[in-house]
Motif scaffolding. Structure first.
Motif, PDB file in Angstrom:
ATOM      1  N   LEU A 110      -5.699   3.993   2.261  1.00 38.91           N
ATOM      2  CA  LEU A 110      -4.776   2.990   1.747  1.00 38.91           C
ATOM      3  C   LEU A 110      -5.330   1.575   1.848  1.00 38.91           C
ATOM      4  O   LEU A 110      -4.710   0.640   1.339  1.00 38.91           O
ATOM      5  CB  LEU A 110      -3.438   3.073   2.486  1.00 38.91           C
ATOM      6  N   HIS A 111      -6.471   1.427   2.483  1.00 36.04           N
ATOM      7  CA  HIS A 111      -7.068   0.097   2.632  1.00 36.04           C
ATOM      8  C   HIS A 111      -7.966  -0.166   1.423  1.00 36.04           C
ATOM      9  O   HIS A 111      -9.187  -0.252   1.519  1.00 36.04           O
ATOM     10  CB  HIS A 111      -7.859   0.032   3.947  1.00 36.04           C
ATOM     11  N   THR A 112      -7.316  -0.291   0.252  1.00 37.30           N
ATOM     12  CA  THR A 112      -8.032  -0.391  -1.015  1.00 37.30           C
ATOM     13  C   THR A 112      -7.484  -1.537  -1.853  1.00 37.30           C
ATOM     14  O   THR A 112      -6.344  -1.988  -1.679  1.00 37.30           O
ATOM     15  CB  THR A 112      -7.897   0.908  -1.836  1.00 37.30           C
ATOM     16  N   ALA A 113      -8.314  -1.976  -2.792  1.00 35.13           N
ATOM     17  CA  ALA A 113      -7.886  -3.026  -3.721  1.00 35.13           C
ATOM     18  C   ALA A 113      -6.695  -2.564  -4.549  1.00 35.13           C
ATOM     19  O   ALA A 113      -5.801  -3.358  -4.878  1.00 35.13           O
ATOM     20  CB  ALA A 113      -9.051  -3.401  -4.628  1.00 35.13           C
ATOM     21  N   GLU A 114      -6.655  -1.278  -4.884  1.00 35.79           N
ATOM     22  CA  GLU A 114      -5.563  -0.746  -5.705  1.00 35.79           C
ATOM     23  C   GLU A 114      -4.235  -0.777  -4.944  1.00 35.79           C
ATOM     24  O   GLU A 114      -3.184  -1.102  -5.508  1.00 35.79           O
ATOM     25  CB  GLU A 114      -5.885   0.679  -6.148  1.00 35.79           C
ATOM     26  N   MET A 115      -4.260  -0.443  -3.641  1.00 35.92           N
ATOM     27  CA  MET A 115      -3.039  -0.479  -2.848  1.00 35.92           C
ATOM     28  C   MET A 115      -2.591  -1.912  -2.619  1.00 35.92           C
ATOM     29  O   MET A 115      -1.384  -2.215  -2.617  1.00 35.92           O
ATOM     30  CB  MET A 115      -3.262   0.221  -1.499  1.00 35.92           C
ATOM     31  N   LEU A 116      -3.546  -2.817  -2.459  1.00 35.31           N
ATOM     32  CA  LEU A 116      -3.210  -4.233  -2.312  1.00 35.31           C
ATOM     33  C   LEU A 116      -2.476  -4.742  -3.556  1.00 35.31           C
ATOM     34  O   LEU A 116      -1.513  -5.518  -3.447  1.00 35.31           O
ATOM     35  CB  LEU A 116      -4.473  -5.053  -2.071  1.00 35.31           C
ATOM     36  N   ALA A 117      -2.901  -4.284  -4.738  1.00 35.68           N
ATOM     37  CA  ALA A 117      -2.234  -4.701  -5.976  1.00 35.68           C
ATOM     38  C   ALA A 117      -0.784  -4.225  -6.003  1.00 35.68           C
ATOM     39  O   ALA A 117       0.113  -4.934  -6.485  1.00 35.68           O
ATOM     40  CB  ALA A 117      -2.996  -4.158  -7.187  1.00 35.68           C
ATOM     41  N   VAL A 118      -0.522  -3.032  -5.477  1.00 34.84           N
ATOM     42  CA  VAL A 118       0.850  -2.525  -5.396  1.00 34.84           C
ATOM     43  C   VAL A 118       1.688  -3.410  -4.474  1.00 34.84           C
ATOM     44  O   VAL A 118       2.828  -3.782  -4.794  1.00 34.84           O
ATOM     45  CB  VAL A 118       0.854  -1.063  -4.893  1.00 34.84           C
ATOM     46  N   VAL A 119       1.126  -3.737  -3.329  1.00 34.63           N
ATOM     47  CA  VAL A 119       1.842  -4.573  -2.353  1.00 34.63           C
ATOM     48  C   VAL A 119       2.145  -5.948  -2.947  1.00 34.63           C
ATOM     49  O   VAL A 119       3.265  -6.478  -2.800  1.00 34.63           O
ATOM     50  CB  VAL A 119       0.996  -4.685  -1.068  1.00 34.63           C
TER      51      VAL A 119
END
Length: 404
Positions: A110-119
Motif C-alpha cells: 500500500l506504500h505506492t504512488a497509486e494508493m497515495l492518489a486514492v488518499v
C-alpha cells in the motif's frame, strides 16, 4: 454453436466496457452498475495481485463511482486497523504527512504512488462533501499505535496490563514464529478491564484491535485442524471489522482486499473460509464480491526462495504471459472482449452452456505479497465463479505498482 462460442458471446454481451482506467475520467461508463448494486451495502473490490498499478487504478475509478453515485461512506482496506487511523485523520482534513501515514500501515503493498492518489482524492472529496468518507483498516496486524493509545487511557495501570503485550508491536504473521497462546488471554484481560471502567468507545476499539492481533499472533500458520490456523482467524477478524462499520444503518462500504479474501468461498485450497464467505453468510445479497483479474503483464511481490522470504530485500517485478487454456478464466475473458471491462454474474438470463461454465471448477491467477522464484507462472487459485463471485472486472495487461 459450440459451448465455448456460447460462453464467449454471453461474456461479450454482458461486458460493461470502461473508458480507460484513469481516475477523474467521469463515471458515465459505470452507470449500468447502479441497477446491479441496488440494495448492496458492501462492495468487495478484489485484486489478483497486490503489486499491479492497474488494479489500484480500476478500483480508484470504481470508488469514485461508488462514492459519488451510490453514497458509499467508507473505504475499508486490507491494512492495519490501528495504523490506518493516521490515514483517516489526513483524509478528514488533518495536517499529517500522507506518505508517512501510508508507510505506517505496515504493508509495502500500500506504500505506492497509486494508493497515495486514492488518499489525496478522498481528502479532496471530503473538503466539500456533506458526509465525509472514512478510510478504515480492517486487519488487526501491526497494533503498535493502539498499544500506545492504551498506555494513555490506562495511565498508572498500563505497565501491569500492557507489558505482556509488547511483543505484538513488531510481530509479523507468517515470518516470525507464533507467540505463546497466553498472550491472547492477556489482551482479553485488558479489553475486559476497559469495558468494566466504562472508558470511551475509542479506547475499547483499540483494545479490540490488540486482542484480535494477539489471537492471530499466537496461532500457527499450519495445523492439522485448519480452524486453529492464523488464516482462518484472520479472515474471520476481517469480516468482523467490516460488520462494525455496518452498525451504522446508513453506512455503505467499498472493501479493498485480495480476490482470495473478497471471494464468497474458501481460499488456500478451500480450507479457509474467506472474509467474503462470512459476509455473504451474514448479509446475503447485500454483499457483492467483484473479482479483479488480468490477462498478462507485470506485478511486484517479495521473492520466496528455498521456502524463505528475506523481508529486508525490496519486492521485485514478475512478469506473466497470457495463458490460452480454456480452464483459465482470464483466457475466456481476453478472447470474449478486448479492453478493460466489468461483467455482472449475478443477474439476468443465461444459456445453459453458460450456467454449466459458471458452475465448473476453473482456475484464475492469484498472487499475494510473496511469490516463488521459479514457479510463479503457475500461480493459480481454484474457483467456481458462480459460487465465489458476483461479478468480475478484467484488465488485459498490467504494469508494476510504483513504490513511494
Amino acid at each position: 454453436m459450440t459451448t465455448e462460442d456460447e460462453v464467449a458471446e454471453w461474456l461479450k454481451a454482458r461486458a460493461i466496457p470502461l473508458n480507460g482506467l484513469n481516475p477523474g475520467a467521469g463515471t458515465d461508463d459505470l452507470a449500468p452498475l447502479r441497477v446491479v448494486l441496488d440494495g448492496v451495502r458492501v462492495v468487495g473490490l478484489g485484486e489478483a495481485t497486490h503489486g499491479s498499478r492497474e488494479f489500484f487504478l480500476i478500483r480508484h475509478r470504481l470508488l469514485e463511482f461508488l462514492v459519488e453515485e451510490l453514497g458509499v461512506t467508507t473505504l475499508a482496506v486490507e491494512a492495519s486497523a490501528s495504523a490506518s487511523r493516521a490515514v483517516d485523520d489526513y483524509v478528514q482534513g488533518g495536517s499529517g504527512d500522507p506518505v508517512e501515514a501510508l508507510a505506517g500501515l505496515g504493508f509495502w503493498t500500500l506504500h505506492t504512488a497509486e494508493m497515495l492518489a486514492v488518499v489525496e482524492w478522498l481528502r479532496d472529496h471530503n473538503r466539500t462533501a456533506s458526509r465525509k468518507v472514512r478510510f478504515v483498516g480492517i486487519d488487526p496486524q501491526y497494533p503498535a499505535a493502539s498499544l500506545e493509545a492504551l498506555r494513555t487511557y490506562l495511565g498508572d495501570d498500563a505497565p501491569g496490563l500492557l507489558d505482556p503485550l509488547a511483543p505484538l508491536a513488531g510481530k509479523r504473521l507468517g515470518v516470525d514464529p507464533p507467540l505463546d497462546r497466553r498472550i491472547e488471554a492477556d489482551a482479553r484481560r485488558v479489553e475486559d478491564f476497559l469495558a468494566g471502567v466504562s472508558l470511551s468507545d475509542e479506547a475499547l476499539a483499540h483494545a479490540r484491535i490488540v486482542r484480535q492481533s494477539a489471537d492471530l499472533a499466537s496461532r500457527p500458520l499450519r495445523h492439522p485442524d485448519p480452524a486453529q490456523t492464523v488464516s482462518v482467524a484472520r479472515d474471520r477478524c476481517l469480516a468482523d471489522n467490516v460488520d462494525l462499520l455496518l452498525a451504522d444503518p446508513d453506512a455503505r462500504v467499498a472493501l479493498w482486499a485480495h480476490n482470495g479474501h473478497v471471494m464468497k468461498g474458501g481460499h488456500s485450497g478451500g480450507s479457509v473460509p474467506a472474509m467474503g464467505w462470512h459476509l455473504r453468510q451474514r448479509h446475503g445479497e447485500a454483499y457483492y464480491a467483484l473479482g479483479v483479474l488480468f490477462g498478462a503483464g507485470r506485478f511486484r511481490a517479495r521473492r520466496r526462495r528455498f521456502g524463505r522470504v528475506d523481508t529486508a530485500k525490496p519486492p521485485v517485478t514478475f512478469r506473466v504471459p497470457l495463458v490460452r487454456r480454456s480452464t483459465i478464466v482470464e483466457a475466456r475473458l481476453a478472447a470474449a472482449r478486448p479492453g478493460d471491462h466489468v461483467i455482472d454474474l449475478r443477474s439476468g438470463p443465461r444459456p445453459e452452456a453458460v450456467t454449466r461454465w459458471l458452475g465448473e471448477p476453473l482456475h484464475m491467477r492469484g498472487y499475494g505479497a510473496v511469490s516463488r522464484r521459479f514457479t510463479y507462472k503457475l500461480g493459480y487459485m481454484p474457483t467456481v465463479l458462480a459460487e465465489h463471485f458476483d461479478g468480475i472486472a478484467f484488465v488485459p495487461e498490467t504494469t508494476a505498482s510504483a513504490p513511494l
